[in-house]
Enzyme design. Sequence first.
Site, PDB file in Angstrom:
ATOM      1  N   HIS A  31      27.153  21.946  26.315  1.00  0.00           N
ATOM      2  CA  HIS A  31      27.041  23.383  26.560  1.00  0.00           C
ATOM      3  C   HIS A  31      28.323  24.104  26.150  1.00  0.00           C
ATOM      4  CE1 HIS A  31      24.243  21.305  29.229  1.00  0.00           C
ATOM      5  NE2 HIS A  31      23.516  22.417  29.268  1.00  0.00           N
ATOM      6  N   HIS A 265      23.919  28.487  24.735  1.00  0.00           N
ATOM      7  CA  HIS A 265      24.086  27.985  26.107  1.00  0.00           C
ATOM      8  C   HIS A 265      24.192  26.463  26.135  1.00  0.00           C
ATOM      9  CE1 HIS A 265      23.066  26.940  30.283  1.00  0.00           C
ATOM     10  NE2 HIS A 265      22.268  26.052  29.715  1.00  0.00           N
ATOM     11  N   HIS A 474       5.993  19.517  61.173  1.00  0.00           N
ATOM     12  CA  HIS A 474       7.270  19.060  61.726  1.00  0.00           C
ATOM     13  C   HIS A 474       7.371  17.543  61.818  1.00  0.00           C
ATOM     14  CE1 HIS A 474       7.774  23.227  62.529  1.00  0.00           C
ATOM     15  NE2 HIS A 474       8.798  23.071  63.341  1.00  0.00           N
TER      16      HIS A 474
HETATM   17  C1  LIG Z   1      19.252  23.358  40.258  1.00  0.00           C
HETATM   18  C2  LIG Z   1      19.258  23.446  38.771  1.00  0.00           C
HETATM   19  N1  LIG Z   1      18.185  23.889  38.125  1.00  0.00           N
HETATM   20  C3  LIG Z   1      18.164  23.926  36.778  1.00  0.00           C
HETATM   21  C4  LIG Z   1      19.246  23.506  36.068  1.00  0.00           C
HETATM   22  C5  LIG Z   1      19.188  23.482  34.566  1.00  0.00           C
HETATM   23  N2  LIG Z   1      20.091  24.483  34.016  1.00  0.00           N
HETATM   24  C6  LIG Z   1      21.310  24.165  33.579  1.00  0.00           C
HETATM   25  S1  LIG Z   1      22.152  25.488  33.048  1.00  0.00           S
HETATM   26  C7  LIG Z   1      20.859  26.526  33.380  1.00  0.00           C
HETATM   27  C8  LIG Z   1      20.919  27.987  33.097  1.00  0.00           C
HETATM   28  C9  LIG Z   1      22.108  28.495  33.650  1.00  0.00           C
HETATM   29  O1  LIG Z   1      22.376  29.780  33.240  1.00  0.00           O
HETATM   30  P1  LIG Z   1      23.773  30.317  33.666  1.00  0.00           P
HETATM   31  O2  LIG Z   1      24.040  29.827  35.025  1.00  0.00           O
HETATM   32  O3  LIG Z   1      23.822  31.752  33.444  1.00  0.00           O
HETATM   33  O4  LIG Z   1      24.774  29.568  32.714  1.00  0.00           O
HETATM   34  P2  LIG Z   1      25.220  30.049  31.264  1.00  0.00           P
HETATM   35  O5  LIG Z   1      23.975  30.380  30.506  1.00  0.00           O
HETATM   36  O6  LIG Z   1      26.081  31.226  31.485  1.00  0.00           O
HETATM   37  O7  LIG Z   1      25.941  28.888  30.686  1.00  0.00           O
HETATM   38  C10 LIG Z   1      19.810  25.823  33.914  1.00  0.00           C
HETATM   39  C11 LIG Z   1      18.537  26.418  34.326  1.00  0.00           C
HETATM   40  C12 LIG Z   1      20.358  23.046  36.780  1.00  0.00           C
HETATM   41  N3  LIG Z   1      21.455  22.599  36.182  1.00  0.00           N
HETATM   42  N4  LIG Z   1      20.354  23.045  38.126  1.00  0.00           N
END
Ligand SMILES: Cc1ncc(C[n+]2csc(CCOP(=O)(O)OP(=O)(O)O)c2C)c(N)n1
Length: 667
Positions: A31, A265, A474
């Site tokens: 990333h 990303h 529960h």
């Molecule tokens: C609990 C969880 N759900 C899904 C993901 C998969 N995931 C990794 S990064 C991301 C998007 C994140 O966007 P953002 O937080 O804005 O990061 P940026 O695009 O700025 O790098 C997702 C959905 C994860 N790491 N953790």
Amino acid sequence: MPKPTPELVEKAVNAIRMLAADAVQQANSGHPGMPMGAADMAFVLWTRHLRFDPQEPRWIDRDRFVLSAGHGSMLLYALLHLAGFDCTLDDLKKFRQLGSRTPGHPEFGHLPGVEVTSGPLGQGFANGVGMAMGQAMLSAKLGPGNPVADHFVYAIVSDGDLMEGVAAEAASFAGHNRLGRLVYLYDDNEITIDGKTSIAFTGEDVTRRFEGYGWHVQSVDGRDHAGIDRALSEAKAVLDRPSLIRVRTTIGFGSPGKAGKSSVHGAPLGEEELAATKRNLGWPLEPRFLVPDDVRALWAEVAAERRAQREAWNAATQAWRAGNPEKAAVLDVHAERWVPDRILDRILDGAAGAEATRKLSAAAIQKIAPLVPSLVGGSADLAESNLTDLKGGGSFAPASPGGRNVHYGIREHAMGAIMNGLAFDGLFVPFGGTFLQFADYMRPSVRIAALSGLQTIYVWTHDSIFLGEDGPTHQPVEHLSALRAIPNLHVVRPCDGEEVAVAWAHALKRRDGPTALALSRQKISAVRRDGAFDPEAALRGGYLVADAEGARFTAVATGSEVPLAQAALDLLAKKGLPGRLVSVPCLACFEAQPASWRDEVVRPGLPACAIEAARGTEWWKLVGRDGLVVGIDRFGQSAPEKALAEEYGFTPAKLAERIEAWLASRS
Ligand SMILES: Cc1ncc(C[n+]2csc(CCOP(=O)(O)OP(=O)(O)O)c2C)c(N)n1
């Protein structure tokens, strides 16, 4: 440090960006966007504010830095490298490779300076809250003027972090408790994987939301170093509230084709775009992983400044220790999370009797509290049911941060992650309670605790359908199996006061992973043992409770089903079918024993059955395919305990009948 020229600062920030982009390119995975966009704020924080010592990464009074958006791990690795931690260029070149110290998401224990395991979004956010709580607690214990606990907890959090529910729970908790040494930088880049945040994250105004939680909120442009610096200084000055600094950034900053787009990303820039980015930023195309000499020199100056800061701290702390020997001793107890060697004997002393195991646990907790000062805990609004109160321990609250009872509110998930924050920090042994059924709401944090080898203790009561009238919502059924499936989590389901004592002692002595206590709501009958209770045997996770001459089979049980099984065995013995009774309070501990012990307890060749008021899938491994598992393979029902026992076959007579039929079917 002399003020570096703007050109040098830009170069230093670009070095972070390009280390991240090069590493992701080389790994062909990762990333780059977040590190490229957040490099400015990270640079300002690390060079102008963050207090650290690369020579002693776990220095007790360091500022904590949590990268909650763990997918941006290369940002952290680049910072650790540049700041002089034990993170080499070679480590960066092995980003995401098998056995490397630079895994895809930061993992606690892989590299010095990685404070937490982050990756599931929202967890790091809540971990930092736990760390700030630890700071407040320690500071209260050490008293005013102590130089040891005046650190801050910083985090970089992302859109994803703020969208996750666990962050909302933790932010609410932090606001309520006025954790003023919490300073979070929000990488507000308006991009997630699926595109712009406008597709899913515009219904709320983050500023007003956090102000509503009781946070101090500022906004600043992500390229404005002076503004970020000022905002950090202001946040540090506001000590009666946590701080959120909204930093408006551009994901993938510097990439002419991908900046501001979700395509940057989570994928390498690609060779062409990487080259275009380097040209755009005035960066040499080769060599890769370049850190220019003047950038290294800048970081060397930062390091020298930090060293001087550290030396001044050493001197101040020595003087404080000399003048406050009793407080210094308190500090040492926390630094070690000290537990007396003979803790088990102390808990066992006077323990026994037939009772609900949650009540026996409550009695154990009262004995432990004065012996283990670093033990702190509470419940997610079920203290009256979980019986987790440390009597006389006081409540952790803004006016009483030295209180040992934490009121987590109805926030199980944050409780799990906040406990992890305390455990990552290593100065407290946290425990947290709720109903076993609601362990599901904590599970992501429990998993991280197990993965990261954290010492956390879960007090999960109401551990079977026999909690009764609250009904199936529960009543745990599959939970024990699901929890036992988590590697490195020790699930302990004790049957009486002695086993409860062993469970607590085990949890307190265990440094490399979490322990979960599954405890009954209902009173449990006494267990008859052959001879005196042998704590060493119980610590092995499974042991023989009562032998029988001419035994035809072995019955294995846990918790409330141990006395039940014994009653059934009594009936069977009268019918000429004697059986051995084995208690397995901790299956994981038992499975870790040498085969000689396991075979001694559950003899190969003798038919074996397992009895547990739960799904029971994992017992087949122990009893074999011609064995018997008496479990529960449907949901519970709302009814009194006795009616449920009849309905589900958990009475001595019905159990004896099942076992007899099974034995008959084998012959
Ligand atoms: C609990 C969880 N759900 C899904 C993901 C998969 N995931 C990794 S990064 C991301 C998007 C994140 O966007 P953002 O937080 O804005 O990061 P940026 O695009 O700025 O790098 C997702 C959905 C994860 N790491 N953790």
